[in-house]
Design a protein around this motif. Structure first.
Motif, PDB file in Angstrom:
ATOM      1  N   ILE A  32       1.007  -1.156  -0.012  1.00 12.25           N
ATOM      2  CA  ILE A  32       0.074   0.080   0.007  1.00 12.25           C
ATOM      3  C   ILE A  32       1.000   1.313   0.172  1.00 12.25           C
ATOM      4  O   ILE A  32       1.687   1.494   0.970  1.00 12.25           O
ATOM      5  N   TYR A  33       0.861   2.252  -1.166  1.00 14.81           N
ATOM      6  CA  TYR A  33       1.806   3.030  -1.143  1.00 14.81           C
ATOM      7  C   TYR A  33       0.848   4.357  -0.729  1.00 14.81           C
ATOM      8  O   TYR A  33      -0.497   4.590  -1.311  1.00 14.81           O
ATOM      9  N   GLN A  34       1.302   4.966   0.541  1.00 15.78           N
ATOM     10  CA  GLN A  34       0.780   6.262   0.869  1.00 15.78           C
ATOM     11  C   GLN A  34       1.390   7.327   0.337  1.00 15.78           C
ATOM     12  O   GLN A  34       2.778   7.385   0.140  1.00 15.78           O
ATOM     13  N   GLU A  35       0.906   8.462   0.206  1.00 17.30           N
ATOM     14  CA  GLU A  35       1.498   9.611  -0.459  1.00 17.30           C
ATOM     15  C   GLU A  35       2.214  10.650   0.512  1.00 17.30           C
ATOM     16  O   GLU A  35       3.240  11.242  -0.036  1.00 17.30           O
ATOM     17  N   SER A  36       1.906  10.397   1.937  1.00 15.19           N
ATOM     18  CA  SER A  36       2.987  10.909   2.686  1.00 15.19           C
ATOM     19  C   SER A  36       3.153  10.115   3.874  1.00 15.19           C
ATOM     20  O   SER A  36       2.438   9.194   3.944  1.00 15.19           O
ATOM     21  N   ASN A  37       4.213  10.762   4.793  1.00 14.77           N
ATOM     22  CA  ASN A  37       4.315   9.851   6.055  1.00 14.77           C
ATOM     23  C   ASN A  37       3.231  10.064   7.236  1.00 14.77           C
ATOM     24  O   ASN A  37       3.351  11.170   7.725  1.00 14.77           O
ATOM     25  N   THR A  38       2.701   9.222   7.274  1.00 14.36           N
ATOM     26  CA  THR A  38       1.408   9.332   8.217  1.00 14.36           C
ATOM     27  C   THR A  38       1.728   8.904   9.745  1.00 14.36           C
ATOM     28  O   THR A  38       1.136   8.885  10.693  1.00 14.36           O
ATOM     29  N   GLY A  39       3.142   8.516   9.769  1.00 14.39           N
ATOM     30  CA  GLY A  39       3.569   8.030  11.021  1.00 14.39           C
ATOM     31  C   GLY A  39       3.599   6.313  11.139  1.00 14.39           C
ATOM     32  O   GLY A  39       2.786   5.768  10.331  1.00 14.39           O
ATOM     33  N   PHE A  40       4.662   5.981  11.980  1.00 10.77           N
ATOM     34  CA  PHE A  40       4.837   4.369  12.279  1.00 10.77           C
ATOM     35  C   PHE A  40       3.274   4.082  12.794  1.00 10.77           C
ATOM     36  O   PHE A  40       2.996   2.934  12.495  1.00 10.77           O
ATOM     37  N   CYS A  41       2.622   4.616  13.742  1.00  9.87           N
ATOM     38  CA  CYS A  41       1.650   4.036  14.440  1.00  9.87           C
ATOM     39  C   CYS A  41       0.407   4.147  13.253  1.00  9.87           C
ATOM     40  O   CYS A  41      -0.226   2.998  13.424  1.00  9.87           O
ATOM     41  N   ASP A  42       0.106   5.134  12.590  1.00  5.77           N
ATOM     42  CA  ASP A  42      -1.014   5.019  11.818  1.00  5.77           C
ATOM     43  C   ASP A  42      -0.853   4.088  10.684  1.00  5.77           C
ATOM     44  O   ASP A  42      -1.820   3.412  10.348  1.00  5.77           O
ATOM     45  N   ALA A  43       0.234   3.914  10.096  1.00  4.08           N
ATOM     46  CA  ALA A  43       0.459   3.003   9.030  1.00  4.08           C
ATOM     47  C   ALA A  43       0.194   1.709   9.429  1.00  4.08           C
ATOM     48  O   ALA A  43      -0.300   0.678   8.841  1.00  4.08           O
ATOM     49  N   ASN A  44       0.853   1.299  10.603  1.00  2.00           N
ATOM     50  CA  ASN A  44       0.639   0.046  11.236  1.00  2.00           C
ATOM     51  C   ASN A  44      -0.851  -0.361  11.669  1.00  2.00           C
ATOM     52  O   ASN A  44      -1.213  -1.520  11.362  1.00  2.00           O
ATOM     53  N   ASN A  45      -1.440   0.626  12.116  1.00  6.74           N
ATOM     54  CA  ASN A  45      -2.950   0.432  12.319  1.00  6.74           C
ATOM     55  C   ASN A  45      -3.785   0.188  11.033  1.00  6.74           C
ATOM     56  O   ASN A  45      -4.624  -0.394  10.969  1.00  6.74           O
TER      57      ASN A  45
END
Length: 352
Positions: free
Chosen positions: A65-78
Motif C-alpha cells: 500500500i503506497y501512501q502519499e505522505s508519512n502518516t507515522g509508524f503508528c497510523d501506518a501499522n494501524n
C-alpha cells in the motif's frame, strides 16, 4: 485443553519510510521462512529514496500500500492491521524494515503463543529475542523496560546473548518485532495514532496489562536488528509527549495523584536537561501538543479506564524503579536521581 494448531494465518506488516538500503537483506531473509501460512503487507509512508522501486522489483509475493505522505509508524501499522484482520488474519506480526529474520522464527513465535494458551494463560503480545545485526552475539532486547514515570527502553541492550530454559514473561514487547493475535487487537486495540512514533509499543503493552493479559518473549525465536540509538530533536519531541500521554491515559486517577510530586520533579529535570541538550523547544512543543489534543487524550483515557479489569497495584511489579539506559551514562542519574526514584517507587507501592 486447547488443541495446538501451528499454521495460523499470519500477516507480516512492514512499514517503510526511506528504508531502501535495508530491504534487499530483509526480503531475502523473509524468502527463507518455513511458516506454512503467511502474507507480507508493506505500507510505504511516502518514501522518496527509491523504496517504491525496490518494492515493485521484488520477485516474491508482497502486497504493498503506497501512501502519499508519512502518516507515522503508528497510523501506518494501524492501517495494515485493520486491513489484515478484515481479510481474515489470525495474527499480525509487525516487523521493522531494518531487521533480518531467521527461517523458523515465525513458527517458533506461534508455537510459544499456542503453548501459553494450552497452559490456560491469557497471553497477549509476544516478541522474539532480538539481537544486534552487526554484533550478533549481543542482545538488542528480549523485552522492553517500562519505568513507572512513563519512560521505556530496550532492557539489557548490548548485554551478551541470553540463554533461556523457558519463555520469560515481560512487561512490554518491542515494536521492532511485535506479534499481536486477533483477539488482543479486538479487545485492546492497536497503536494510538496520536503518538506518530515512539513509545507506541509500551502503550499497547501497558493497555493489555490493564486487561490482565500477559506478554512473553519467545526465547527460541530470533531475529537481528540494525539498531541505532538516536538523539534527534524530532525523536525527543515524540518520545516526551508520548511518555506523558502514556501516563495520563493509563494510570488510575488516584495513582496520578500519588505520583504527582515525582512527575513534576522529573519534568523539571527534563526541562533542564533539554536546555543543555538542545531540545528545549521540542519539549515545549510537546506540552503544546498535549494541550491541543487534550480532548483526544481524555477520550482515550476514558476508553482505557472503562476496559481495565485490574488495578494499578496489581501490575506495579511490571514497572522499573530506576532509569538504566545503555546509551546514557550520567553520574547525576546514577547517584542521585535513581535512589530518589527507587524510594518513591517503594512509597507508591505501599500507598496503592
Amino acid at each position: 485443553m486447547t488443541e495446538q494448531i501451528v499454521g495460523l494465518n499470519t500477516w507480516i506488516i512492514i512499514v517503510t519510510y526511506n528504508h531502501r538500503a535495508y530491504l534487499p537483506a530483509l526480503f531475502e531473509s523473509l524468502a527463507r521462512l518455513t511458516h506454512p501460512r503467511f502474507h507480507i503487507l508493506v505500507i510505504d509512508n511516502g518514501s522518496s529514496d527509491g523504496t517504491p522501486a525496490v518494492l515493485r522489483s521484488l520477485s516474491q509475493s508482497v502486497e504493498v500500500i503506497y501512501q502519499e505522505s508519512n502518516t507515522g509508524f503508528c497510523d501506518a501499522n494501524n492501517r495494515g492491521m485493520a486491513h489484515a484482520f478484515a481479510a481474515g488474519a489470525d495474527a499480525c506480526l509487525l516487523l521493522n524494515p531494518d531487521t533480518e529474520v531467521t527461517p523458523d522464527f515465525l513458527s517458533l513465535l506461534e508455537t510459544s503463543y499456542q503453548e501459553q494458551l494450552q497452559k490456560g494463560v491469557q497471553v497477549g503480545l509476544l516478541q522474539p529475542v532480538i539481537l544486534h545485526r552487526r554484533q550478533p552475539d549481543l542482545l538488542n532486547t528480549a523485552g522492553n523496560a517500562m519505568h513507572y514515570l512513563g519512560f521505556g527502553w530496550c532492557k539489557d541492550n548490548l548485554s551478551p546473548k541470553p540463554v533461556y530454559d523457558h519463555d520469560p514473561e515481560i512487561g512490554s514487547v518491542s515494536g521492532a518485532c511485535l506479534y499481536m493475535p486477533k483477539l488482543y487487537y479486538q479487545q485492546v486495540g492497536g497503536f494510538n495514532s496520536a503518538f506518530f512514533a515512539y513509545s507506541e509499543d509500551q502503550d499497547v503493552s501497558w493497555r493489555g496489562l490493564l486487561q490482565n493479559y500477559r506478554h512473553f518473549c519467545a526465547s527460541k525465536a530470533v531475529i537481528y536488528h540494525d539498531y541505532h540509538f538516536s538523539k534527534s530533536t524530532a525523536k525527543w519531541y515524540h518520545a516526551e509527549k508520548n511518555r506523558l500521554m502514556v501516563v495520563l491515559q493509563n494510570y488510575e486517577f488516584r495513582t496520578l495523584l500519588v505520583l504527582g510530586p515525582s512527575l513534576v520533579g522529573i519534568e523539571l529535570l527534563i526541562l533542564l536537561y533539554s536546555l543543555a541538550g538542545g531540545f528545549f523547544t521540542e519539549k515545549l512543543k510537546g506540552y503544546r501538543f498535549l494541550v491541543q489534543h487534550r480532548k483526544h487524550i481524555r477520550r482515550v483515557r476514558n476508553q482505557v479506564q472503562a476496559k481495565r479489569t485490574v488495578s494499578d497495584a496489581a501490575i506495579w511489579n511490571r514497572f522499573s524503579d530506576e532509569l538504566v539506559f545503555s546509551e546514557i551514562k550520567n553520574p547525576l542519574l546514577t547517584w542521585i536521581v535513581n535512589p530518589v526514584l527507587r524510594g518513591y517507587f517503594a512509597l507508591v507501592r505501599r500507598l496503592l
